[in-house]
Design an enzyme around this catalytic site. Structure first.
Site, PDB file in Angstrom:
ATOM      1  N   GLU A  74       0.860  -1.183   0.000  1.00  0.00           N
ATOM      2  CA  GLU A  74       0.000   0.000   0.000  1.00  0.00           C
ATOM      3  C   GLU A  74       0.890   1.224   0.000  1.00  0.00           C
ATOM      4  O   GLU A  74       1.917   1.267   0.691  1.00  0.00           O
ATOM      5  CB  GLU A  74      -0.887   0.021   1.242  1.00  0.00           C
ATOM      6  CG  GLU A  74      -1.584   1.387   1.415  1.00  0.00           C
ATOM      7  CD  GLU A  74      -2.865   1.342   2.219  1.00  0.00           C
ATOM      8  OE1 GLU A  74      -2.986   0.491   3.098  1.00  0.00           O
ATOM      9  OE2 GLU A  74      -3.747   2.184   1.935  1.00  0.00           O
TER      10      GLU A  74
ATOM     11  N   ASN B 173     -12.392  -1.870  -0.434  1.00  0.00           N
ATOM     12  CA  ASN B 173     -11.522  -2.144   0.717  1.00  0.00           C
ATOM     13  C   ASN B 173     -12.326  -1.926   1.983  1.00  0.00           C
ATOM     14  O   ASN B 173     -12.868  -0.831   2.185  1.00  0.00           O
ATOM     15  CB  ASN B 173     -10.312  -1.210   0.716  1.00  0.00           C
ATOM     16  CG  ASN B 173      -9.448  -1.425   1.952  1.00  0.00           C
ATOM     17  OD1 ASN B 173      -8.905  -2.517   2.138  1.00  0.00           O
ATOM     18  ND2 ASN B 173      -9.339  -0.417   2.799  1.00  0.00           N
ATOM     19  N   GLU B 174     -12.398  -2.950   2.782  1.00  0.00           N
ATOM     20  CA  GLU B 174     -13.065  -2.868   4.090  1.00  0.00           C
ATOM     21  C   GLU B 174     -14.461  -2.256   3.975  1.00  0.00           C
ATOM     22  O   GLU B 174     -14.897  -1.530   4.860  1.00  0.00           O
ATOM     23  CB  GLU B 174     -12.191  -2.081   5.085  1.00  0.00           C
ATOM     24  CG  GLU B 174     -10.870  -2.791   5.361  1.00  0.00           C
ATOM     25  CD  GLU B 174      -9.993  -2.122   6.403  1.00  0.00           C
ATOM     26  OE1 GLU B 174     -10.231  -0.941   6.703  1.00  0.00           O
ATOM     27  OE2 GLU B 174      -9.073  -2.779   6.912  1.00  0.00           O
TER      28      GLU B 174
HETATM   29  O1  AHR Z   1      -2.806  -1.492   6.458  1.00  0.00           O
HETATM   30  C1  AHR Z   1      -3.173  -0.221   6.843  1.00  0.00           C
HETATM   31  C2  AHR Z   1      -4.655   0.064   6.646  1.00  0.00           C
HETATM   32  O2  AHR Z   1      -5.414  -0.764   7.464  1.00  0.00           O
HETATM   33  C3  AHR Z   1      -5.203  -0.204   5.282  1.00  0.00           C
HETATM   34  O3  AHR Z   1      -5.075   0.864   4.441  1.00  0.00           O
HETATM   35  C4  AHR Z   1      -6.660  -0.440   5.529  1.00  0.00           C
HETATM   36  O4  AHR Z   1      -7.203  -1.294   4.573  1.00  0.00           O
HETATM   37  C5  AHR Z   1      -6.695  -0.986   6.925  1.00  0.00           C
HETATM   38  O5  AHR Z   1      -7.620  -0.379   7.709  1.00  0.00           O
END
Ligand code: AHR
Length: 795
Positions: free
Chosen positions: A46, A355-356
Site C-alpha cells: 500500500e 476495501n473494508e
Molecule cells: O494497512 C493499513 C490500513 O489498514 C489499510 O489501508 C486499511 O485497509 C486498513 O484499515
C-alpha cells in the site's frame, strides 16, 4: 464471514489439551491432507508511510512537479547577496494539463534552489544519477543553470550545466556521477541574471534500479527475499480516498510521468504516481508474484459513495484495467501496455473490489461491478471485502474469495490459530488480506511476530480454504510513520525487517505441498497480569467527558480530573481536537482511535467514574482501562460498531451486547477494575462483568506440518508462545523414510520485547542449526517466544 458448525472431512484441526502433561506434538506423516495453496503467502503493498514516493520509487527530489500545495514545499529558495530574486508557484502556462503548477523564479541577481528529497538523498560514490527537468524562460533571462549534488556538509559530489533555454517548455537532462557518498545529500540549482525562469518536473533518479525496472534496489530486494506468491496493490484505504475526489483511479497513473496526475493520499502526502499501474504489474512479474489488483468500488472513506446511476466510469475502469493488464496489443488498453514496454500480457487473475466495505451500499456496487466483469472476463477471481462492523460480505453474486483483516494483540492472534478449522468449506475461499499484531507490539517486536506465527500455523493448516494471506503494512519510511508497526523499516539508504519479516520469510520459504495432520498437547501459557492507565476516547465521533475520578478499593482518591487550567493531566494520543469547555474535556475531531490517558501504568485495582456525552459522529465513546502502552486498546466501547453495540474489547471483543448512544445526553459511567475482572455500569445498571485475563488466556504451543514433494522433507513449524523454554516431544507417526537428519531454523531472542533497528538490523533473525534424531521422534526444547521450522530429511 459466517462461522458454521463445520468439521473438515480430513481431520486437520489441532486437538488441544490444557492438562499439565508434558508438551507433545504428533504429526501423522502417513496421511497427507489437502494441498497447500500455492498462492498462500504473499505481500500487500500500500502507498502508506511514504512507501512509494520516498521509498520503493526512487525519485530523489521531493515535490518535483510543484503540485504538493500552493507553496514550493520541500524546496529552499535563496536570493544571492544584494539581489532580489523571488520564487513562487505559477499556473499561468502549465507544462501540461495534468500538472497545473510550475515554479516561477523572478531572477534579479543570483539565486539558489535546493531540495533535500525525503530527509536526504542517498548518493553513492561512482554511481550515476539522471537529472531531468522541464524549463522555459522569459523577460530576458536565458540561463545557464548550474546543477550540483552537494553533501549535507556542502561538498560537491557531482555537477553539470544546463544552457540553451528558450521561451517554450522543453526538457533538459544531465548525467551526474558521484565522486563521493552521502546518504543525506541534496540537489542544488543556481543561476544569475535578470528575467523569469519557469521550472517543472525536476527529477533526479539513480541509474541503478532493481532489475533495471526503476525501483530502489535494496527495498525491492527485501521484497524478493520474502518469496511472495502474490502481491495485492495499491491499497488499502489509499484506494478508497478521503472523499470522491481522492479515490484511486489507475488510468491517471500510466504513461509518461509528467502526464500522471498527482493525488493527495489519505496517509498524509501527495503522491506522484511514479509507481503506477504498469510499474506495479512489472514488479509482480519481477517478483514472480501473481498480481492482485484492488479497485475502488465507488465508496470513499467515511462511507461517501458515488451514486449508483453514476457508477459507469468505475465499471469501465475495472474492465479497462483488465484489458490493460491482459489484453492483446491491438486492443486500446493492451496497446498502451505494449507501448509502455510490455507486449506480453501480465496475466492478472485476481481483482479485489473495494476495501473494508460492507453493508447494502457496498452490496449494490459489488453486484454492478461483478456482473459487468464476469460477463466479459468470466475467469477473473473476484474478491469481496468483509465488513469491519460485522464481518459480513456480499452474497449475490457470490464472491470467489472474501478478504478479512485483523489488527490485534499477540494473544488474540494466538486464539485465532484455530478459527479456520470450523469455516464452511462450501463458502467462498478466504484471503487474509491484512493482518499484523499492532498492540503490545512496540515498533514491531518478537512477541508480535510470535503472535503472527501462531495465527499463520492455522492459515497453513487450513489452506484448503485460506487461499491467500498478506501482512500489512509492508513498508515505512521511518520519517513518516503514519501506521505502526510496518514489516520493512527504511531511511534513505538502509532498511531492516521486523522479527515478523523473518516469520513471513520462514513460512514462504518452507511452505511444503501437502498438509500433514497435527495434534498438539500443551499447557496453557502464563498470562501477564493486567495493569495500566485509564482514559477516554472516541472513534469517528465528537464527545465530551467530565467528573473523571479514580478511586482505590479502600476509597483513596487516586486521580481526580482538574480541568480548571486546561487538561495538563491528560496525555492526548491520535488525531484528536481536544479542548476544555464548560468544565468538560471535549474532543471534536471525527477521527479513528482518538484518546486521552491519565493515571499510572502500574494501577491494577481501581474504580473509574465519569460522565460522557456524544456531540456528533458515527459512534459513541470509549472508556479505556489497563493501558500499559500508548497503542493499548483495552476499553469499554459504548455505541461501537457503527453505534449498534456495547462491548468490552481486551485484545478480542470479550463481551458484546446491542447498544446505542444518544447524541446530546449525559451518561453516568462506572468501571470497577479488579485485576483481570472488569464490571461496567451504565447509568447505574451492570452491563458487563468480564474476567479479561481468563478470556485472554492462550496455549503455549502452536504447530503445523507439511510434506515437501521436491525434497521429501517433512516440515514442522512450531511456535512456543510461553515466555519460557518448553521441552516438547515430536512424534512423526507413520513416517517411513526419515534419515534422522535435518535442520532447525529458529527465530528467538532474549526477550519477547526485542526489536530490530537500523543499527542492529538482524538482532532478532533466524539461525539455522543441524538436527539429528533416531526413529520417528525428536525431543527438543523450544525457547520461550520462539518460532522454529524443522526440516526433517527423507532418504
Ligand atoms: O494497512 C493499513 C490500513 O489498514 C489499510 O489501508 C486499511 O485497509 C486498513 O484499515
Amino acid at each position: 464471514m459466517k462461522l458454521k458448525n463445520y468439521l473438515a472431512a480430513v481431520v486437520l484441526a489441532s486437538a488441544i489439551s490444557t492438562n499439565a502433561q508434558p508438551a507433545k506434538i504428533t504429526v501423522d506423516a502417513a496421511h497427507p491432507g489437502h494441498a497447500i495453496s500455492p498462492t498462500l503467502w504473499g505481500i500487500f503493498f500500500e502507498d502508506i508511510n511514504l512507501s512509494a514516493d520516498g521509498g520503493l520509487y526512487p525519485e530523489l527530489v521531493r515535490n518535483r512537479s510543484f503540485e504538493d500545495s500552493d507553496k514550493p514545499e520541500s524546496w529552499k529558495f535563496s536570493s544571492g547577496a544584494g539581489g532580489g530574486s523571488t520564487a513562487a508557484i505559477d499556473s499561468s502556462r502549465p507544462l501540461n494539463t495534468f500538472n497545473p503548477h510550475s515554479l516561477r523564479v523572478n531572477v534579479d541577481g543570483a539565486f539558489t534552489l535546493q531540495n533535500e528529497g525525503y530527509w536526504g538523498m542517498n548518493i553513492v560514490k561512482g554511481d550515476s544519477y539522471r537529472l531531468k527537468l522541464a524549463a522555459r524562460v522569459a523577460d530576458g533571462f536565458s540561463g545557464p543553470l548550474k546543477v550540483k549534488i552537494l553533501s549535507s556538509a556542502g561538498a560537491e559530489l557531482a555537477s553539470g550545466e544546463i544552457s540553451g533555454l528558450d521561451g517554450d517548455w522543453g526538457y533538459r537532462t544531465l548525467e551526474l556521477t558521484a565522486s563521493d557518498s552521502d546518504p543525506k545529500a541534496l540537489l542544488q540549482i543556481s543561476a544569475s541574471g535578470k528575467g523569469a525562469l519557469f521550472l517543472d518536473m525536476i527529477s533526479l533518479m539513480p541509474e541503478k534500479t532493481w532489475k533495471d525496472h526503476g525501483l530502489r534496489t535494496d527495498l525491492a530486494g527485501a521484497l524478493d527475499n520474502l518469496h511472495p506468491a502474490f502481491m495485492r496493490f495499491p491499497g488499502g484505504n489509499w484506494i478508497e480516498g478521503d472523499d470522491l475526489a481522492h479515490m484511486y483511479h489507475w488510468k491517471t497513473t500510466i504513461g509518461d510521468i509528467d502526464s500522471r496526475t498527482p493525488l493527495w493520499n489519505t496517509w498524509g502526502y501527495n503522491t506522484t504516481q511514479g509507481l503506477g499501474f504498469y510499474e506495479y504489474l512489472q514488479l509482480c512479474e519481477d517478483l514472480g508474484a501473481e498480481p492482485l489488483f484492488g479497485i475502488s468500488c465507488g465508496i470513499a472513506l467515511g462511507d461517501k459513495d458515488v451514486p449508483l446511476s453514476q457508477m459507469g466510469q468505475w465499471i469501465q475502469d475495472a474492465l479497462d484495467a483488465i484489458e490493460y493488464a491482459n489484453g492483446p496489443t491491438n486492443s486500446v488498453w493492451g496497446g498502451l501496455r505494449a507501448q509502455a514496454g510490455h507486449s506480453a500480457p501480465f496475466n492478472l487473475k485476481f481483482m479485489e473490489i473495494g476495501n473494508e466495505n460492507g453493508g447494502p451500499h457496498y452490496a449494490e456496487r459489488w453486484a454492478l461491478l461483478v456482473n459487468a466483469i464476469r460477463a466479459k472476463y468470466p475467469d477473473m477471481k473476484l474478491i469481496a471485502t468483509s465488513s469491519l462492523q460485522d464481518g459480513s460480505h456480499p452474497i449475490e453474486p457470490r464472491p470467489d474469495i472474501v478478504d478479512e483483516h485483523y489488527y490485534e494483540t499477540p494473544e488474540s492472534f494466538m486464539r485465532r490459530a484455530d478459527q479456520y478449522d470450523s469455516y464452511d468449506r462450501s463458502g467462498p475461499k478466504i484471503f487474509i488480506g491484512e493482518y499484523a499484531v499492532t498492540q503490545k507490539a512496540g515498533l514491531g517486536n518478537l512477541r508480535a511476530a510470535i503472535g503472527e506465527a501462531a495465527f499463520m500455523t492455522g492459515m497453513e493448516r487450513n489452506s484448503d480454504i485460506v487461499e491467500l494471506a498478506s501482512y500489512a503494512p509492508l513498508f515505512v519510511n521511518m520519517n513518516h510513520r503514519a501506521w505502526n508497526p510496518d514489516l520493512i523499516n527504511f531511511d534513505s539508504s538502509r532498511w531492516y525487517g521486523l522479527p515478523g519479516y523473518y516469520v513471513q520469510q520462514m513460512f514462504s520459504a518452507n511452505r511444503g505441498d501437502e498438509v500433514l495432520p497435527v495434534q498438539v498437547n500443551a499447557p496453557m501459557a502464563e498470562v501477564e497480569k493486567s495493569h495500566g492507565q485509564i482514559g477516554v476516547g472516541t472513534w469517528n465521533t465528537a464527545a465530551e467527558f467530565k467528573d473523571m475520578k479514580v478511586t482505590a478499593p479502600d476509597g483513596t482518591v487516586l486521580f481526580q480530573s482538574d480541568l480548571s487550567n486546561g487538561s495538563p493531566d491528560w496525555q492526548k494520543l491520535g488525531d484528536g481536537a481536544w479542548l476544555v469547555k464548560d468544565g468538560a474535556l471535549q474532543q471534536n475531531a471525527e477521527k479513528e482511535f482518538v484518546r486521552a490517558l491519565a493515571g499510572r501504568r502500574d494501577w491494577t485495582n481501581y474504580t473509574f467514574t465519569l460522565k460522557a456525552r456524544k456531540i456528533s459522529g458515527r459512534e459513541g465513546f470509549l472508556v479505556l482501562f489497563h493501558i500499559a502502552g500508548d497503542e493499548g486498546r483495552n476499553w469499554w466501547n459504548l455505541g461501537g460498531w457503527g453505534n449498534t453495540a456495547d462491548g468490552i474489547e481486551f485484545g478480542d471483543t470479550l463481551d458484546r451486547k446491542p447498544g446505542r448512544i444518544e447524541t446530546g445526553r449525559w451518561y453516568d459511567l462506572k468501571l470497577a477494575v479488579n485485576g483481570g475482572n472488569v464490571k461496567c455500569y451504565l447509568d447505574g445498571e451492570l452491563i458487563h462483568d468480564v474476567d479479561c485475563e481468563k478470556s485472554a488466556s492462550v496455549r503455549s504451543l502452536y504447530a503445523c506440518a507439511s510434506h515437501d514433494d521436491a525434497t521429501g522433507d517433512v516440515i514442522v513449524k512450531v511456535v512456543n508462545a510461553s515466555a519460557d523454554p518448553l521441552e516438547t516431544k515430536l512424534d512423526l507417526s507413520g513416517a517411513q523414510n526419515l534419515t534422522g537428519q535435518g535442520t532447525a531454523i529458529v527465530l528467538a531472542s532474549a526477550s519477547g520485547a526485542d526489536e530490530n533497528s537500523l543499527d542492529e538490523p538482524t538482532k532478532v533473525s533466524p539461525k539455522t542449526e543441524p538436527v539429528s534424531f533416531s526413529g520417528n521422534s525428536l525431543t527438543r526444547a523450544y525457547p520461550g517466544n520462539s518460532f522454529t521450522v524443522l526440516r526433517l530429511h527423507a532418504k
